[in-house]
Design a protein around this motif. Structure first.
Motif, PDB file in Angstrom:
ATOM      1  N   VAL A 169       0.825  -1.217   0.000  1.00  0.00           N
ATOM      2  CA  VAL A 169       0.000   0.000   0.000  1.00  0.00           C
ATOM      3  C   VAL A 169       0.855   1.262   0.000  1.00  0.00           C
ATOM      4  O   VAL A 169       0.578   2.224  -0.734  1.00  0.00           O
ATOM      5  CB  VAL A 169      -0.956   0.007   1.209  1.00  0.00           C
ATOM      6  N   TYR A 170       1.928   1.274   0.808  1.00  0.00           N
ATOM      7  CA  TYR A 170       2.710   2.500   0.984  1.00  0.00           C
ATOM      8  C   TYR A 170       4.132   2.412   0.426  1.00  0.00           C
ATOM      9  O   TYR A 170       4.882   3.381   0.529  1.00  0.00           O
ATOM     10  CB  TYR A 170       2.766   2.872   2.468  1.00  0.00           C
ATOM     11  N   GLY A 171       4.487   1.265  -0.134  1.00  0.00           N
ATOM     12  CA  GLY A 171       5.813   1.126  -0.715  1.00  0.00           C
ATOM     13  C   GLY A 171       6.938   1.102   0.304  1.00  0.00           C
ATOM     14  O   GLY A 171       8.083   1.453  -0.005  1.00  0.00           O
ATOM     15  N   PHE A 172       6.655   0.694   1.534  1.00  0.00           N
ATOM     16  CA  PHE A 172       7.681   0.624   2.570  1.00  0.00           C
ATOM     17  C   PHE A 172       8.686  -0.474   2.246  1.00  0.00           C
ATOM     18  O   PHE A 172       8.325  -1.514   1.678  1.00  0.00           O
ATOM     19  CB  PHE A 172       7.049   0.325   3.935  1.00  0.00           C
ATOM     20  N   ASP A 173       9.946  -0.262   2.628  1.00  0.00           N
ATOM     21  CA  ASP A 173      10.921  -1.356   2.545  1.00  0.00           C
ATOM     22  C   ASP A 173      10.840  -2.170   3.833  1.00  0.00           C
ATOM     23  O   ASP A 173      10.084  -1.860   4.749  1.00  0.00           O
ATOM     24  CB  ASP A 173      12.344  -0.821   2.301  1.00  0.00           C
ATOM     25  N   ILE A 174      11.643  -3.221   3.925  1.00  0.00           N
ATOM     26  CA  ILE A 174      11.551  -4.139   5.052  1.00  0.00           C
ATOM     27  C   ILE A 174      11.896  -3.454   6.372  1.00  0.00           C
ATOM     28  O   ILE A 174      11.338  -3.768   7.423  1.00  0.00           O
ATOM     29  CB  ILE A 174      12.475  -5.373   4.815  1.00  0.00           C
ATOM     30  N   GLN A 175      12.827  -2.473   6.318  1.00  0.00           N
ATOM     31  CA  GLN A 175      13.196  -1.770   7.545  1.00  0.00           C
ATOM     32  C   GLN A 175      12.045  -0.906   8.051  1.00  0.00           C
ATOM     33  O   GLN A 175      11.732  -0.905   9.249  1.00  0.00           O
ATOM     34  CB  GLN A 175      14.433  -0.904   7.326  1.00  0.00           C
ATOM     35  N   ASN A 176      11.396  -0.186   7.145  1.00  0.00           N
ATOM     36  CA  ASN A 176      10.279   0.670   7.557  1.00  0.00           C
ATOM     37  C   ASN A 176       9.076  -0.143   8.045  1.00  0.00           C
ATOM     38  O   ASN A 176       8.389   0.262   8.990  1.00  0.00           O
ATOM     39  CB  ASN A 176       9.853   1.576   6.399  1.00  0.00           C
ATOM     40  N   THR A 177       8.824  -1.294   7.389  1.00  0.00           N
ATOM     41  CA  THR A 177       7.732  -2.141   7.881  1.00  0.00           C
ATOM     42  C   THR A 177       8.078  -2.699   9.249  1.00  0.00           C
ATOM     43  O   THR A 177       7.190  -2.906  10.092  1.00  0.00           O
ATOM     44  CB  THR A 177       7.439  -3.295   6.915  1.00  0.00           C
TER      45      THR A 177
ATOM     46  N   HIS B 125      -3.019   8.657   4.972  1.00  0.00           N
ATOM     47  CA  HIS B 125      -1.677   8.631   5.548  1.00  0.00           C
ATOM     48  C   HIS B 125      -1.473   7.362   6.370  1.00  0.00           C
ATOM     49  O   HIS B 125      -2.398   6.871   7.029  1.00  0.00           O
ATOM     50  CB  HIS B 125      -1.460   9.874   6.419  1.00  0.00           C
ATOM     51  N   TRP B 126      -0.232   6.839   6.349  1.00  0.00           N
ATOM     52  CA  TRP B 126       0.056   5.576   7.039  1.00  0.00           C
ATOM     53  C   TRP B 126      -0.147   5.668   8.548  1.00  0.00           C
ATOM     54  O   TRP B 126      -0.288   4.641   9.241  1.00  0.00           O
ATOM     55  CB  TRP B 126       1.487   5.116   6.752  1.00  0.00           C
ATOM     56  N   ILE B 127      -0.204   6.888   9.098  1.00  0.00           N
ATOM     57  CA  ILE B 127      -0.384   7.023  10.537  1.00  0.00           C
ATOM     58  C   ILE B 127      -1.761   6.514  10.970  1.00  0.00           C
ATOM     59  O   ILE B 127      -1.940   6.056  12.110  1.00  0.00           O
ATOM     60  CB  ILE B 127      -0.205   8.498  10.975  1.00  0.00           C
TER      61      ILE B 127
ATOM     62  N   TRP C 241      -9.770  -0.304   7.180  1.00  0.00           N
ATOM     63  CA  TRP C 241     -10.359   0.637   6.234  1.00  0.00           C
ATOM     64  C   TRP C 241      -9.583   1.937   6.080  1.00  0.00           C
ATOM     65  O   TRP C 241     -10.013   2.831   5.340  1.00  0.00           O
ATOM     66  CB  TRP C 241     -11.804   0.912   6.632  1.00  0.00           C
ATOM     67  N   THR C 242      -8.447   2.050   6.734  1.00  0.00           N
ATOM     68  CA  THR C 242      -7.615   3.242   6.521  1.00  0.00           C
ATOM     69  C   THR C 242      -6.311   2.917   5.791  1.00  0.00           C
ATOM     70  O   THR C 242      -5.615   3.849   5.371  1.00  0.00           O
ATOM     71  CB  THR C 242      -7.270   3.919   7.858  1.00  0.00           C
TER      72      THR C 242
END
Length: 503
Positions: free
Chosen positions: A313-321, A385-387, A378-379
């Motif tokens: 959904v947000y294109g995070f890499d493994i570190q950010n996830t 925003h990912w928050i 649902w968000t």
């Protein structure tokens, strides 16, 4: 040799030099603790009690981190071992199988060997299994190592509740058990955060995730040997009686546990069958087992899905996830500080509500669980925003923390001498759910999408909301119709009578 003086009134024999309290019982001398005896775990100093609690809880944190961080190493593991993601997920689930089933057998070992020895063996064995995984040449060895890791980890981690009960009185257990829950749930979130940083470094990868666990477990093993003390009173008294027999040459000195001792085979049989019996016959154990089983299954389903969801959904890499797992930590702290208020309510309302005074906060947590899942479901969209989904995860984990904590406290309060069996029953359900959920949620999310899959979980969570409310209002009536509760009440009355006679 110390002189022996007999009390004509009570038949009590005491040895001034050793401060050993002995009650004459027919042709036996029953060894008991003196009043305010510092060798009695209940009379340990406040500092000693918290040292034991902190050391015991540390192992739970290490085990929780190891259980959850494994999934963060999937990518490098799949490349190096040439395995599929499903095979790697089986490795995640094998942990919970070992964790849920083995304590039914090993919990009996404390009757024979004491808690301290089990802590030492479990931590050392756990360290060896982490080394086994780190050195594995194929995925099959990883699976076996995870199964053994869950077995050794559970044997040590499941002792913590018993250790807390050994040294803290009932009205004092709230904060130690809250800290135990905080460490367990925080470890579940902190492990993936650290593992994500390791996995993203091409020089490290999944094997180094395991080596970090080896290092921490090794340090814990040393701290256990140096700082822990035996907390099971029956074991301490048995050793005192054995010492007394050696000093006097009189075999009549016995601890009560020696006189009533059952064989290890019998103890294992009881520990395997009694939790199942309580699960099948006790509505309180059944309802809480279903509740915590579903909740913990969803926790492990989220551990399995958070990385894929935020990457897609947000294109995070493994570190950010990996950093997204910090929501589990934040939710744990919210639940921990909310428990401070729950403890005040418990102390205030216990005279009127008795055991159900534990359930004020869980009634709120039951509502937070589905709300958190619906928010997350649902968000989690590119335009949001990912928050927002992170807030949903935090709300969910706040509720999960409270449920995890209250299961131990409420069942311990309700089932007294049978508490370990009641807790073992819910633990079996909880860990079998944790092993099963990751195996089907990947396919479920693929077919339903994450939105509708999590919505389904939210609806099930909403259906379980009445559990703590029903017990809050009708728990005492339910217990009054329970044969087990009636037997516990009789046992407690007999124990109080024996204590009055012994004084």
């Amino acid at each position: 040799m110390a002189t022996i003086q007999e009390s004509e009134k009570h038949g009590i024999i005491s040895s001034p030099s050793s401060m050993t309290h002995v009650v004459e019982d027919d042709d036996k001398f029953l060894v008991t603790f003196e009043e305010n005896d510092t060798r009695d775990p209940m009379n340990f100093s406040y500092k000693t009690k918290w040292t034991i609690t902190l050391v015991a809880c540390a192992f739970t944190g290490i085990v929780a981190a190891a259980s959850a961080s494994f999934s963060m190493g999937y990518q490098s593991m799949m490349r190096e071992l040439n395995c599929t993601q499903f095979q790697a997920t089986v490795g995640l689930s094998m942990w919970s199988i070992g964790f849920g089933t083995v304590p039914l057998i090993t919990s009996s070992f404390t009757e024979e060997f004491g808690r301290l020895n089990i802590y030492i063996v479990s931590s050392f064995g756990f360290m060896l299994t982490e080394m086994m995984i780190a050195l594995s040449p194929n995925i099959q060895t990883v699976m076996l190592g995870r199964l053994l890791g869950g077995a050794f980890g559970s044997t040590g981690a499941t002792l913590v509740g018993g250790s807390v009960a050994d040294i803290w009185k009932q009205h004092e257990r709230g904060q130690p058990m809250a800290f135990f829950t905080l460490v367990a749930v925080t470890g579940t979130g902190l492990g993936p955060v650290i593992a994500g940083i390791i996995e993203v470094d091409p020089r490290l990868g999944w094997r180094w995730i395991q080596w970090i666990h080896v290092m921490f477990t090794g340090a814990y093993f040393i701290s256990t040997v140096l700082l822990m003390k035996e907390t099971r009173a029956t074991i301490v008294l048995t050793r005192l009686a054995r010492k007394k027999r050696k000093e006097t040459g009189d075999d009549r000195y016995k601890a009560k546990a020696e006189m009533e001792k059952q064989s290890l085979v019998t103890l294992i049989k009881i520990s395997c069958t009694r939790p199942i019996y309580l699960l099948l016959t006790e509505p309180i154990v059944q309802s809480f087992s279903v509740w915590i089983g579903f909740t913990w299954g969803v926790v492990f389903a989220l551990i399995e899905s958070i990385s894929a969801e935020f990457q897609a959904v947000y294109g995070f890499d493994i570190q950010n996830t990996g950093f997204m797992f910090s929501t589990l930590i934040l939710g744990s702290f919210v639940g921990y500080f909310a428990n401070v208020y729950q403890e005040k309510l418990y102390q205030k309302h216990y005279p009127r509500k008795r055991q159900e005074a534990r359930l004020y906060l869980p009634c709120v947590a039951a509502i937070l669980l589905p709300i958190g899942m619906f928010i997350y479901a649902w968000t989690a969209r590119p335009e949001v925003h990912w928050i927002a989904p992170a807030i949903g995860l935090t709300v969910f984990m706040s509720g999960a923390f409270v449920i995890y904590m209250v299961v131990f406290l409420y069942l311990a309060d309700c089932y007294g001498t049978y508490a370990s069996s009641a807790i073992a029953g819910q633990s079996l359900c909880r860990n079998l759910s944790a092993s099963a959920f990751p195996l089907f949620t990947t396919q479920m999310f693929a077919r339903l999408t994450h939105q509708w899959g999590l919505t389904l979980f939210g609806c099930i969570g909403a259906a379980l909301v009445p559990i703590p409310w029903v017990l809050f209002f009708y728990g005492s009536r339910i217990r009054s119709r329970s044969k087990v509760s009636q037997r516990i009440l009789e046992d407690e009355e007999d124990q109080e009578l024996q204590e009055r006679i012994g004084k």
